[in-house]
Design a protein around this motif. Structure first.
Motif, PDB file in Angstrom:
ATOM      1  N   TYR A  39       0.823  -1.211   0.000  1.00  2.00           N
ATOM      2  CA  TYR A  39       0.000   0.000   0.000  1.00  2.00           C
ATOM      3  C   TYR A  39       0.861   1.268   0.000  1.00  2.00           C
ATOM      4  O   TYR A  39       0.346   2.368   0.156  1.00  2.00           O
ATOM      5  N   GLY A  40       2.174   1.113  -0.148  1.00  2.43           N
ATOM      6  CA  GLY A  40       3.069   2.275  -0.124  1.00  2.43           C
ATOM      7  C   GLY A  40       2.975   3.080  -1.421  1.00  2.43           C
ATOM      8  O   GLY A  40       2.569   2.565  -2.462  1.00  2.43           O
ATOM      9  N   ASP A  41       3.334   4.355  -1.345  1.00  2.67           N
ATOM     10  CA  ASP A  41       3.252   5.228  -2.516  1.00  2.67           C
ATOM     11  C   ASP A  41       4.354   6.279  -2.423  1.00  2.67           C
ATOM     12  O   ASP A  41       4.202   7.307  -1.761  1.00  2.67           O
ATOM     13  N   HIS A  42       5.480   5.992  -3.086  1.00  4.82           N
ATOM     14  CA  HIS A  42       6.653   6.863  -3.000  1.00  4.82           C
ATOM     15  C   HIS A  42       6.340   8.280  -3.479  1.00  4.82           C
ATOM     16  O   HIS A  42       6.721   9.270  -2.835  1.00  4.82           O
ATOM     17  N   GLU A  43       5.660   8.387  -4.622  1.00  9.21           N
ATOM     18  CA  GLU A  43       5.361   9.714  -5.182  1.00  9.21           C
ATOM     19  C   GLU A  43       4.494  10.526  -4.233  1.00  9.21           C
ATOM     20  O   GLU A  43       4.695  11.731  -4.054  1.00  9.21           O
ATOM     21  N   ALA A  44       3.497   9.861  -3.632  1.00 12.24           N
ATOM     22  CA  ALA A  44       2.610  10.563  -2.694  1.00 12.24           C
ATOM     23  C   ALA A  44       3.393  11.059  -1.481  1.00 12.24           C
ATOM     24  O   ALA A  44       3.160  12.174  -0.986  1.00 12.24           O
ATOM     25  N   LEU A  45       4.335  10.243  -1.009  1.00 12.24           N
ATOM     26  CA  LEU A  45       5.125  10.631   0.164  1.00 12.24           C
ATOM     27  C   LEU A  45       5.992  11.852  -0.135  1.00 12.24           C
ATOM     28  O   LEU A  45       6.013  12.822   0.629  1.00 12.24           O
ATOM     29  N   ILE A  46       6.703  11.811  -1.263  1.00 13.77           N
ATOM     30  CA  ILE A  46       7.552  12.950  -1.652  1.00 13.77           C
ATOM     31  C   ILE A  46       6.693  14.196  -1.824  1.00 13.77           C
ATOM     32  O   ILE A  46       7.049  15.302  -1.376  1.00 13.77           O
ATOM     33  N   SER A  47       5.545  14.019  -2.447  1.00 12.30           N
ATOM     34  CA  SER A  47       4.652  15.159  -2.663  1.00 12.30           C
ATOM     35  C   SER A  47       4.180  15.750  -1.331  1.00 12.30           C
ATOM     36  O   SER A  47       4.145  16.974  -1.161  1.00 12.30           O
ATOM     37  N   ILE A  77       5.690  15.640   1.574  1.00 14.86           N
ATOM     38  CA  ILE A  77       6.812  16.324   2.233  1.00 14.86           C
ATOM     39  C   ILE A  77       7.049  17.689   1.589  1.00 14.86           C
ATOM     40  O   ILE A  77       7.225  18.701   2.266  1.00 14.86           O
ATOM     41  N   LYS A  78       7.022  17.698   0.250  1.00 15.84           N
ATOM     42  CA  LYS A  78       7.365  18.941  -0.451  1.00 15.84           C
ATOM     43  C   LYS A  78       6.248  19.975  -0.418  1.00 15.84           C
ATOM     44  O   LYS A  78       6.521  21.177  -0.364  1.00 15.84           O
ATOM     45  N   THR A  79       5.002  19.520  -0.475  1.00 18.33           N
ATOM     46  CA  THR A  79       3.903  20.488  -0.570  1.00 18.33           C
ATOM     47  C   THR A  79       3.251  20.805   0.779  1.00 18.33           C
ATOM     48  O   THR A  79       2.564  21.809   0.907  1.00 18.33           O
ATOM     49  N   LYS A  80       3.460  19.946   1.770  1.00 19.24           N
ATOM     50  CA  LYS A  80       2.821  20.194   3.066  1.00 19.24           C
ATOM     51  C   LYS A  80       3.833  20.492   4.182  1.00 19.24           C
ATOM     52  O   LYS A  80       3.643  21.429   4.954  1.00 19.24           O
ATOM     53  N   LEU A  81       4.905  19.683   4.271  1.00 29.13           N
ATOM     54  CA  LEU A  81       5.863  19.883   5.374  1.00 29.13           C
ATOM     55  C   LEU A  81       6.806  21.044   5.103  1.00 29.13           C
ATOM     56  O   LEU A  81       6.954  21.949   5.938  1.00 29.13           O
TER      57      LEU A  81
END
Ligand SMILES: [Zn+2]
Ligand SMILES: [Zn+2]
Length: 221
Positions: free
Chosen positions: A177-185, A187-191
């Motif tokens: 259920y992991g999603d690398h693109e979602a995680l990077i997104s 971090i970059k757009t929210k954190l």
């Protein structure tokens, strides 16, 4: 317990880390320095040691916060909820399937003594949670797990990020259920827009700042 109190001048939230489980998860205590009221974040296991740390710090725990549903973060939550008589807040309900399957996760790792657990309040993007009068804004940051949330104190310039971001790394995404693109997104757009001066406490390893990660984290290039 390691003292990782934010050094913000005039800050009134203190934090301490208790490493729990064979995964060396950073169970985090946060509390108001004046009232000594606080919360336990991600009690993954070793509940006796968490309770000893609570007693040693002299804290009254009013809530349990969960960043996501992995066993090393929630394995001790049911037991601690019963022991303290408090509610569990978080994560996002997209991690409900993980929390319903904690005992199954345990079997896969050969662990015993952990229990499935629910939440008393699922969280969503834009929600707020109050700990001892201190406001935390909720960011939904899927990718490591579908229901991962980050607790953000803008007043204290502190984020509790779970396994979303680590010092020099990011959460693993090789689960089905992991999603690398979602995680990077996330971090970059929210954190990262929170600001370089933001400190973070993560689920494993040392604490850090968003600015240091922006400059040096190879996953954020
Ligand atoms: Zn995790
Ligand atoms: Zn973890």
């Amino acid at each position: 317990m390691t003292d990782t109190s934010p050094s913000t001048a005039g800050g009134r939230l203190a934090a301490g880390i208790v490493q729990v489980t064979p995964f060396q998860q950073n169970c985090t205590l946060i509390w108001d320095e004046v009232t000594k009221v606080g919360a336990v974040v991600d009690p993954g296991g070793d509940v006796d040691r968490i309770r000893q740390a609570i007693a040693k710090a002299g804290i009254t725990v009013e809530t349990i916060l969960l960043t996501h549903g992995h066993i090393d973060h929630v394995g001790g939550a049911a037991e601690l909820r019963e022991a303290l008589g408090v509610e569990i807040i978080g994560p996002h309900q997209a991690d409900r399937f993980l929390m319903d399957g904690v005992e199954k996760q345990a079997a896969g790792y050969g662990l015993t003594g952990v229990r499935n657990v629910g939440s008393d309040r699922w969280l969503a993007e834009g929600d707020t949670v109050t700990v001892a009068g201190h406001r935390f804004d909720i960011l939904h940051c899927p990718g490591h797990s579908p229901g991962s949330v980050v607790f953000v104190s803008k007043a204290q310039r502190l984020a509790l990020v779970g396994d979303v971001l680590f010092r020099g790394s990011i959460g693993r995404t090789d689960f089905p259920y992991g999603d690398h693109e979602a995680l990077i997104s996330a971090i970059k757009t929210k954190l990262q827009p929170l600001g370089d001066d933001f400190a973070f406490i993560c689920g494993h390893g040392p604490t850090g700042t968003l600015g240091e990660e922006r400059r040096t984290n190879p996953f954020l290039r």
